[in-house]
Motif scaffolding. Sequence first.
Motif, PDB file in Angstrom:
ATOM      1  N   ALA A 306       0.888  -1.447  -0.154  1.00 36.90           N
ATOM      2  CA  ALA A 306      -0.034   0.073   0.140  1.00 36.90           C
ATOM      3  C   ALA A 306       0.773   1.314   0.079  1.00 36.90           C
ATOM      4  CB  ALA A 306      -0.829   0.151   1.321  1.00 36.90           C
ATOM      5  N   ILE A 307       1.881   1.123   0.884  1.00 34.47           N
ATOM      6  CA  ILE A 307       2.898   2.121   0.787  1.00 34.47           C
ATOM      7  C   ILE A 307       3.464   2.412  -0.679  1.00 34.47           C
ATOM      8  CG2 ILE A 307       4.894   3.378   1.959  1.00 34.47           C
ATOM      9  CD1 ILE A 307       4.100   2.101   4.419  1.00 34.47           C
ATOM     10  N   LEU A 309       2.105   1.604  -3.344  1.00 28.14           N
ATOM     11  CA  LEU A 309       1.344   2.071  -4.488  1.00 28.14           C
ATOM     12  C   LEU A 309       1.067   3.606  -4.170  1.00 28.14           C
ATOM     13  CD1 LEU A 309      -0.590   1.400  -6.586  1.00 28.14           C
ATOM     14  CD2 LEU A 309      -2.357   0.665  -4.907  1.00 28.14           C
ATOM     15  N   ILE A 310       0.886   4.008  -2.930  1.00 31.94           N
ATOM     16  CA  ILE A 310       0.625   5.341  -2.665  1.00 31.94           C
ATOM     17  C   ILE A 310       1.642   6.278  -3.031  1.00 31.94           C
ATOM     18  CG2 ILE A 310       0.161   7.212  -0.723  1.00 31.94           C
ATOM     19  CD1 ILE A 310      -1.278   4.826   0.867  1.00 31.94           C
ATOM     20  N   MET A 311       2.934   5.940  -2.774  1.00 32.08           N
ATOM     21  CA  MET A 311       4.171   6.818  -3.188  1.00 32.08           C
ATOM     22  C   MET A 311       4.167   6.831  -4.861  1.00 32.08           C
ATOM     23  SD  MET A 311       7.137   5.516  -0.638  1.00 32.08           S
ATOM     24  CE  MET A 311       8.318   6.827  -1.359  1.00 32.08           C
ATOM     25  N   THR A 312       4.005   5.673  -5.496  1.00 35.46           N
ATOM     26  CA  THR A 312       3.814   5.612  -6.899  1.00 35.46           C
ATOM     27  C   THR A 312       2.858   6.645  -7.673  1.00 35.46           C
ATOM     28  OG1 THR A 312       4.741   3.571  -7.005  1.00 35.46           O
ATOM     29  CG2 THR A 312       3.835   4.231  -8.971  1.00 35.46           C
ATOM     30  N   LEU A 313       1.821   6.501  -6.948  1.00 33.22           N
ATOM     31  CA  LEU A 313       0.727   7.469  -7.489  1.00 33.22           C
ATOM     32  C   LEU A 313       0.958   8.674  -7.126  1.00 33.22           C
ATOM     33  CD1 LEU A 313      -2.454   5.260  -6.475  1.00 33.22           C
ATOM     34  CD2 LEU A 313      -1.589   5.602  -8.938  1.00 33.22           C
ATOM     35  N   SER A 314       1.585   9.120  -5.818  1.00 35.17           N
ATOM     36  CA  SER A 314       1.844  10.468  -5.573  1.00 35.17           C
ATOM     37  C   SER A 314       2.874  11.040  -6.584  1.00 35.17           C
ATOM     38  CB  SER A 314       2.223  10.540  -4.142  1.00 35.17           C
ATOM     39  OG  SER A 314       1.278   9.887  -3.405  1.00 35.17           O
ATOM     40  N   HIS A 317       1.146  11.649  -9.866  1.00 32.61           N
ATOM     41  CA  HIS A 317       0.497  13.057  -9.598  1.00 32.61           C
ATOM     42  C   HIS A 317       1.299  14.213  -9.534  1.00 32.61           C
ATOM     43  CE1 HIS A 317      -2.541  15.800  -8.486  1.00 32.61           C
ATOM     44  NE2 HIS A 317      -2.043  16.312  -7.507  1.00 32.61           N
TER      45      HIS A 317
END
Length: 325
Positions: A306-307, A309-314, A317
């Motif tokens: 999850a971390i 994935l969040i870092m990749t999407l951030s 963005h």
Amino acid sequence: MIKTYFYNHSEQKMYHDVDLTTKDQWLKSPEDLLWIDLYDVGNQELPFIAQIFDFHPLAIEDCLHVSPRAKVDKYDDYYFFVFHALRYNEESDNEITTVELNVFLGPNYIVTIHKSPMNSIGRIAAVSHRNNSYLNRGPDYLLYAIVDGITDEYFPIIDRISVRIDELEDEIYEHQMEEITEEFLALKRTIILIRRVIMPQKRIFANVNGRYSFDISEENVPFYTDLTDHLERISDSTETFRDLVNGALDTYYTIISAKTTETMRVLTMISTIILPLTFITGLLGMNTFSWLGVEAEPYMLVIGVAIMLIMTLSMLHIFRKRKWL
């Protein structure tokens, strides 16, 4: 091979294959004209002609060796010229080659010497077998006719080079770098060689303060003015082609540089995304959280994914917001 063409002005008649040992008899009238054409001559014919007309040894030496530049030399009672015709073969390794023509211009005679067949001389010789239209205006007019025929052969080459430049300007967006670069360099070599041939010949026929570099009769001056205009047009075309090729090559290198920059930008973004993910996977792979027990490992895996994935999407963005994507 030695071919002779003699025009008798008083009789308005042409003679062929005359006896050169009686040269003085043929040249006794200043209104007559003797044209001697030497094609692929050996070691005997050229000294024979040189002895008859008392040509300077330096001029004969120039005839025996290839001269890289067109020129005109003045001797006591004649002029010596070096000209170059062009042969263009796009499929050959040396796509453009030169054919040298040496000319001795006297008061009422002209001697042409060449090792390879020349269309200009062949055409004039064929006409001279039928009539005297090329020999009844003096040796300077015959010289003009020969050089004008050589100059006319430049124009198809110029036209083909223009087409090739247009084709290359379209192909720079499609073909690989090595192929396009090789084409551009071959085209630049061709243009440089043409300019190396044209520029000295243009200077030979230049009218400086109302005077030419050799004697031209008044009635033949308009012909040489037209010849100079043709050479000027070819010279201007080669200069334009040189600028177009350099500009197209610069554009092509700019395109290649932009593509390289785009590739590096994408690779940099991929590296930027992968780097923190590598750190997280490395941290989790060292059993850092083993003190939580075996039961916590599934939860830590979910948290780690999850971390990441969040870092990749951030980061994606942020990249989009900054218009890096």
